[in-house]
Design a protein around this motif. Structure first.
Motif, PDB file in Angstrom:
ATOM      1  N   UNK A 272     -18.631 -42.654  -3.395  1.00 47.87           N
ATOM      2  CA  UNK A 272     -19.487 -42.599  -2.204  1.00 47.87           C
ATOM      3  C   UNK A 272     -19.983 -41.189  -1.911  1.00 47.87           C
ATOM      4  N   UNK A 273     -21.194 -41.149  -1.424  1.00 48.12           N
ATOM      5  CA  UNK A 273     -21.773 -39.891  -0.951  1.00 48.12           C
ATOM      6  C   UNK A 273     -21.194 -39.578   0.436  1.00 48.12           C
ATOM      7  N   UNK A 274     -21.063 -38.321   0.740  1.00 46.39           N
ATOM      8  CA  UNK A 274     -20.619 -37.929   2.091  1.00 46.39           C
ATOM      9  C   UNK A 274     -21.810 -37.318   2.836  1.00 46.39           C
ATOM     10  N   UNK A 275     -21.904 -37.614   4.111  1.00 50.54           N
ATOM     11  CA  UNK A 275     -22.867 -36.926   4.980  1.00 50.54           C
ATOM     12  C   UNK A 275     -22.178 -35.673   5.525  1.00 50.54           C
ATOM     13  N   UNK A 276     -22.812 -34.547   5.396  1.00 54.51           N
ATOM     14  CA  UNK A 276     -22.247 -33.310   5.952  1.00 54.51           C
ATOM     15  C   UNK A 276     -23.081 -32.921   7.173  1.00 54.51           C
ATOM     16  N   UNK A 277     -22.401 -32.821   8.309  1.00 58.07           N
ATOM     17  CA  UNK A 277     -23.127 -32.502   9.547  1.00 58.07           C
ATOM     18  C   UNK A 277     -23.099 -31.003   9.792  1.00 58.07           C
ATOM     19  N   UNK A 278     -24.231 -30.534  10.284  1.00 58.35           N
ATOM     20  CA  UNK A 278     -24.390 -29.089  10.483  1.00 58.35           C
ATOM     21  C   UNK A 278     -25.125 -28.910  11.810  1.00 58.35           C
ATOM     22  N   UNK A 279     -24.375 -28.523  12.826  1.00 63.92           N
ATOM     23  CA  UNK A 279     -25.005 -28.264  14.118  1.00 63.92           C
ATOM     24  C   UNK A 279     -25.732 -26.927  14.019  1.00 63.92           C
ATOM     25  N   UNK A 304     -25.465 -35.615   1.506  1.00 65.95           N
ATOM     26  CA  UNK A 304     -26.676 -35.492   2.326  1.00 65.95           C
ATOM     27  C   UNK A 304     -26.293 -34.651   3.542  1.00 65.95           C
ATOM     28  N   UNK A 305     -27.174 -33.741   3.916  1.00 63.17           N
ATOM     29  CA  UNK A 305     -26.874 -32.875   5.053  1.00 63.17           C
ATOM     30  C   UNK A 305     -27.611 -33.404   6.284  1.00 63.17           C
ATOM     31  N   UNK A 306     -26.864 -33.602   7.358  1.00 60.76           N
ATOM     32  CA  UNK A 306     -27.488 -33.989   8.625  1.00 60.76           C
ATOM     33  C   UNK A 306     -27.503 -32.772   9.546  1.00 60.76           C
ATOM     34  N   UNK A 307     -28.692 -32.271   9.793  1.00 57.18           N
ATOM     35  CA  UNK A 307     -28.844 -31.090  10.644  1.00 57.18           C
ATOM     36  C   UNK A 307     -29.025 -31.555  12.083  1.00 57.18           C
ATOM     37  N   UNK A 308     -28.214 -30.995  12.982  1.00 62.74           N
ATOM     38  CA  UNK A 308     -28.257 -31.419  14.396  1.00 62.74           C
ATOM     39  C   UNK A 308     -28.531 -30.180  15.253  1.00 62.74           C
ATOM     40  N   UNK A 309     -29.772 -29.989  15.705  1.00 60.51           N
ATOM     41  CA  UNK A 309     -30.014 -28.844  16.595  1.00 60.51           C
ATOM     42  C   UNK A 309     -29.046 -28.914  17.788  1.00 60.51           C
ATOM     43  N   UNK A 310     -28.421 -27.794  18.105  1.00 67.61           N
ATOM     44  CA  UNK A 310     -27.398 -27.747  19.155  1.00 67.61           C
ATOM     45  C   UNK A 310     -27.882 -28.397  20.459  1.00 67.61           C
ATOM     46  N   UNK A 311     -27.051 -29.267  20.996  1.00 62.57           N
ATOM     47  CA  UNK A 311     -27.317 -29.818  22.320  1.00 62.57           C
ATOM     48  C   UNK A 311     -26.583 -28.977  23.354  1.00 62.57           C
ATOM     49  N   UNK A 312     -27.191 -28.816  24.536  1.00 67.50           N
ATOM     50  CA  UNK A 312     -26.541 -27.957  25.524  1.00 67.50           C
ATOM     51  C   UNK A 312     -25.259 -28.566  26.087  1.00 67.50           C
TER      52      UNK A 312
END
Ligand code: SAH
Ligand code: SF4
Length: 363
Positions: A272-279, A304-312
């Motif tokens: 399986x592929x892993x999703x890597x999250x990057x805030x 796969x990289x999931x980019x998450x712009x920082x939430x306040x």
């Protein structure tokens, strides 16, 4: 209602069968009861008229239906996100989010009241840890959202599933990305996953459940060994041990090299592929050099990289990366490393329902 009574949402189909037999009833009633719980989404024993009266009477005295009461319900201004503040039997509270975008209906559910991991930019981490959720409390969140969808009169945004007279959209996806660290509450979460996946009920298949972890290495290795059928997302945020430890205190316990070794084992064993999250935090982890460091770190891994712009959040002063910089980051991952990525849409921010914004005020 007493929290000590048996919560039916805690039980798998087989455990429910065993319980009915223990009470002296014909196991034949299991299918009917399961149907009421997960197809009809009954919210009380009174709403189960086809169960014999003696079964219902026993349930009423010795069991409970762990339906979660809505303390507050908020809709985002764009109508795509709804956040539920839900009360547990002991009056603790959690948040659950219903998302209706990217052509899917997804429930973002919590695994703990608060979180012990203390990530600096996360509102749940900022509130600290209170307790684990039980399997039934995790399952009940998905049931809550499924029931709300059933009752909704809005036109379905995606796959429509007709049950009985109802026409609301069906819950198709669950992400364990709400409050808490799911691999810190491993047994309860996996029991809940088994219940959510049951094809006779909510039938959320292995492609429909995603678990996000801060990087609890023993949990990832156990998932690997048990070949748990779900998607795994790992919150990375930095490509060096020092950079990561500054954002994610849990990295001191499970260092980056151990985490990456566990991820490699997971992907090699399960295929399986892993999703890597990057805030993405402006000026902190969003430069071209950072993108190249991610590319090198994940080289050769199915990722796969999931980019998450920082939430306040109240306790962290950082700013989100601007859209053009996020696109540039993505461009480098793709062009230089052939690494696919997405930039998560910023939705539900006006009602604090975005990633890392879930928290409950003190009672
Ligand atoms: N405990 C798990 C799952 C819940 S958090 C985990 O940490 O993975 C879900 C995702 O939201 C994680 O990737 C987390 O790092 C991210 N997140 C937390 N706070 C955030 C914030 N303020 N802005 C953007 N993403 C955030
Ligand atoms: Fe816990 Fe995840 Fe928040 Fe970190 S990001 S504090 S692990 S919920």
């Amino acid at each position: 209602m007493s929290a000590t009574l048996l919560n039916l949402y805690d039980l798998t189909h087989e455990e429910l069968r065993v319980q009915l037999v223990r009470w002296g009833f014909n196991p034949f009633h299991t299918a009917r009861l399961w149907n009421y719980l997960y197809i009809e989404l009954a919210d009380s024993f009174d709403a189960m008229p086809e169960l014999p009266a003696k079964v219902r009477a026993r349930l009423a005295t010795d069991a409970r239906l762990g339906v979660l009461a809505t303390a507050l319900e908020t809709d985002s201004s764009d109508g795509f996100t709804r956040k539920y503040l839900l009360s547990l039997a002991d009056q603790e509270r959690i948040e659950t989010v219903l998302m209706r975008y990217t052509g899917r209906v997804t429930a973002c559910i919590s695994s703990q009241v608060g979180c012990a991991m203390g990530c600096v930019f996360c509102a749940t981490g900022q509130m600290g840890y209170t307790r684990h959720l039980t399997p039934g409390e995790i399952v009940a969140q998905a049931v809550h959202v499924a029931r709300a969808l059933r009752q909704s009169t809005q036109p379905p945004h995606s796959q429509c599933h007709v049950i009985g007279d109802t026409s609301g959209p069906r819950l198709r996806n669950v992400v364990l990305m709400g409050m808490g660290e799911p691999l810190h509450n491993y047994d309860a979460v996996m029991q809940a996953v088994d219940i959510l996946r049951d094809e006779r009920g909510l039938a959320l298949g292995s492609e429909r459940i995603t678990l996000s972890t801060v990087g609890v290495v023993p949990g990832i290795l156990r998932l690997t060994k048990e070949k748990r059928p779900l998607h795994l997302a790992v919150s990375l945020h930095a490509a060096t041990q020092a950079g990561r430890a500054a954002l994610v205190p849990a990295a001191k316990k499970w260092p980056l090299d151990e985490l990456m070794a566990a991820c490699r084992t997971y992907s090699e064993t399960t295929g399986r592929r892993i999703f890597y999250e990057w805030t993405l935090i402006e000026g902190q982890n969003d430069s071209a050099d950072h993108a190249r460091a991610v590319g090198r770190l994940l080289h050769g891994l199915p990722a796969q990289v999931n980019l998450i712009p920082l939430n306040p959040t109240a306790g962290y002063a950082g700013s989100p990366t601007r859209t053009d910089a996020a696109r540039h980051f993505q461009h480098i991952l793709q062009e230089e490393f052939k690494l696919p990525s997405t930039v998560r849409q910023r939705r539900g921010i006006d009602i604090a329902a975005g990633c890392g914004q879930l928290a409950v005020a003190e009672k």
